[in-house]
Scaffold this active site. Structure first.
Site, short mmCIF file in Angstrom:
data_model
loop_
_atom_site.label_atom_id
_atom_site.label_comp_id
_atom_site.label_asym_id
_atom_site.label_seq_id
_atom_site.Cartn_x
_atom_site.Cartn_y
_atom_site.Cartn_z
N CYS A 246 0.80 -1.23 0.00
CA CYS A 246 0.00 0.00 0.00
C CYS A 246 0.83 1.28 0.00
O CYS A 246 0.30 2.37 -0.16
CB CYS A 246 -0.93 0.01 1.20
N CYS B 64 -0.56 -5.25 6.93
CA CYS B 64 -0.33 -4.06 7.76
C CYS B 64 0.50 -4.42 9.00
O CYS B 64 1.24 -3.58 9.51
CB CYS B 64 -1.64 -3.44 8.18
FE1 FES Z 1 -1.31 0.44 4.43
FE2 FES Z 1 -2.68 -0.91 6.25
S1 FES Z 1 -3.35 -0.33 4.29
S2 FES Z 1 -0.64 -0.28 6.33
#
Ligand code: FES
Length: 109
Positions: free
Chosen positions: A15, A88
């Site tokens: 992400c 994450c």
């Molecule tokens: Fe980026 Fe959770 S979506 S750390």
């Protein structure tokens, strides 16, 4: 944290979020212990919860034990995360490993 002994940086390739883990280490009975640990996380709520849990789990542990903390141990301690949020928790575990690596590297200099 003011004057940390080391800072570990980690990011998520999934992400693009990232975090910093700050540690202070003390010696106790011949072992290096994580005396203080804090974080700064630029990420989602799951990343912040994982970072916070990491600090709870690592504080007071010898470096050899703390560096073995895994993302799944963090996830389990949180009572689980939805599958798309597992990545994450990786950042938190990686951030601490990196902070310990940086600490050891600094000590060698
Ligand atoms: Fe980026 Fe959770 S979506 S750390």
């Amino acid at each position: 944290m003011k004057d940390p002994d080391a800072v570990g940086n980690a990011g998520s390739a999934v992400c693009g979020d990232y975090m910093h883990v700050f540690i202070k280490v003390k010696e106790e009975d011949g072992k290096e212990i994580i005396d203080e640990i804090s974080f700064q996380t630029f990420g989602c709520a799951a990343a912040i919860a994982s970072s916070s849990m990491l600090t709870e789990m690592a504080r007071g542990k010898p470096l050899e034990e703390a560096e073995k903390l895994t993302k799944m141990e963090i996830v389990d301690a949180l009572g689980g995360l939805p599958e798309p949020k597992i990545h994450c928790s990786v950042m938190a575990a990686d951030g601490l490993k990196e902070a310990i690596r940086v600490y050891r590297e600094k000590k060698l200099k």
